[in-house]
Design a protein around this motif. Structure first.
Motif, PDB file in Angstrom:
ATOM      1  N   ASN A 165      -5.067   0.114  -4.156  1.00  0.00           N
ATOM      2  CA  ASN A 165      -5.712   1.040  -3.224  1.00  0.00           C
ATOM      3  C   ASN A 165      -4.779   2.192  -2.854  1.00  0.00           C
ATOM      4  O   ASN A 165      -5.205   3.344  -2.767  1.00  0.00           O
ATOM      5  N   GLY A 166      -3.509   1.880  -2.646  1.00  0.00           N
ATOM      6  CA  GLY A 166      -2.546   2.924  -2.322  1.00  0.00           C
ATOM      7  C   GLY A 166      -2.339   3.882  -3.477  1.00  0.00           C
ATOM      8  O   GLY A 166      -2.335   5.105  -3.307  1.00  0.00           O
ATOM      9  N   VAL A 223       1.126   4.241  -2.779  1.00  0.00           N
ATOM     10  CA  VAL A 223       1.013   5.661  -2.449  1.00  0.00           C
ATOM     11  C   VAL A 223       2.203   6.437  -3.003  1.00  0.00           C
ATOM     12  O   VAL A 223       2.047   7.513  -3.597  1.00  0.00           O
ATOM     13  N   GLN A 282      -4.327   4.521  -6.114  1.00  0.00           N
ATOM     14  CA  GLN A 282      -5.505   5.294  -6.483  1.00  0.00           C
ATOM     15  C   GLN A 282      -5.938   6.262  -5.396  1.00  0.00           C
ATOM     16  O   GLN A 282      -6.710   7.193  -5.665  1.00  0.00           O
ATOM     17  N   SER A 283      -5.428   6.077  -4.172  1.00  0.00           N
ATOM     18  CA  SER A 283      -5.723   7.044  -3.110  1.00  0.00           C
ATOM     19  C   SER A 283      -5.102   8.399  -3.424  1.00  0.00           C
ATOM     20  O   SER A 283      -5.483   9.418  -2.851  1.00  0.00           O
ATOM     21  N   GLN A 284      -4.141   8.424  -4.363  1.00  0.00           N
ATOM     22  CA  GLN A 284      -3.465   9.659  -4.741  1.00  0.00           C
ATOM     23  C   GLN A 284      -4.002  10.230  -6.056  1.00  0.00           C
ATOM     24  O   GLN A 284      -3.416  11.149  -6.624  1.00  0.00           O
ATOM     25  N   HIS A 333       0.840  -1.195   0.000  1.00  0.00           N
ATOM     26  CA  HIS A 333       0.000   0.000   0.000  1.00  0.00           C
ATOM     27  C   HIS A 333       0.882   1.255   0.000  1.00  0.00           C
ATOM     28  O   HIS A 333       0.619   2.216  -0.740  1.00  0.00           O
TER      29      HIS A 333
END
Length: 220
Positions: free
Chosen positions: A72-73, A22, A75-77, A18
């Motif tokens: 998930n990491g 990020v 696309q969190s950005q 993750h």
């Protein structure tokens, strides 16, 4: 400097994956990158696989968990992932003309399990089809793979892309849910799709669906 997928999987650490996602998301955003063409999660079925360094593991559960954490990491950005190569891409030699012959149970338990896990846990922005054929049909045109499984069964509503390959027609792939072609040779991308629009073998619904999904991506 980040490790390759072999190094990533050796950690068995989803939190680390993750964090890597990020980090790549932050770097990508600063460089103006909106979509990262990865991760690759095909199964390592032979040590001779030319792209094994891109794939996490020979185990679909491990690949799925690590891949979901990475996506998930990332696309969190605000940078999208392109999950690849869908599916059964296990060799480089003549991969554009070879067909992976796989029965349904093997397909589900080994080759598609990691994809399903990542789609349901991380919802990647895109999925990239592989070059090869699957049971006699190119993956970017495979109705069972793209419509029956990916969209109808798994409920995936985003879009799929494929790498440039001169051996298939654009409208046949678009009809099965393909949206975008990457690095496309002119000989295939310049096909006059508008001339085929509305014909029996190329229904309006296919083009409308592609446009809607593409616009959704642009608004992310």
């Amino acid at each position: 400097m980040l490790p390759d997928r072999i190094g990533d999987r050796s950690s068995w650490n989803t939190e680390l994956l993750h964090e890597i996602g990020v980090a790549l998301g932050v770097e990508g955003r600063e460089m103006g990158v909106e979509l990262l063409l990865g991760p690759g999660i095909n199964m390592k079925r032979t040590p001779l696989g030319g792209r094994n360094f891109e794939y996490y593991s020979e185990d679909p559960c491990l690949s799925g968990e690590l891949g979901a954490a990475f996506v998930n990491g990332l696309q969190s950005q605000g940078v999208g992932a392109s999950l690849k190569h869908f599916a059964c891409n296990n060799q480089e030699f003549e991969k554009m003309v070879t067909s992976s012959e796989v029965d349904e149970r093997t397909l589900r338990e080994i080759y598609l399990s990691a994809f399903e896990r990542i789609i349901k846990k991380a919802n990647p922005w895109t999925i990239m089809c592989s070059y090869n054929l699957l049971n006699g049909s190119y993956t970017s045109e495979n109705e069972h793979l793209l419509n029956d499984i990916l969209r109808e069964e798994w409920g995936y509503e985003a879009w799929s892309c494929r790498t440039g390959r001169p051996s298939t027609t654009a409208f046949a792939a678009l009809r099965q849910g393909w949206i975008l072609k990457c690095r496309a040779p002119r000989i295939t991308t310049q096909q006059p799709l508008w001339k085929l629009y509305g014909k029996e073998f190329f229904p309006r619904s296919s083009l409308i669906r592609a446009c809607v999904v593409f616009l959704r991506l642009l608004n992310k």
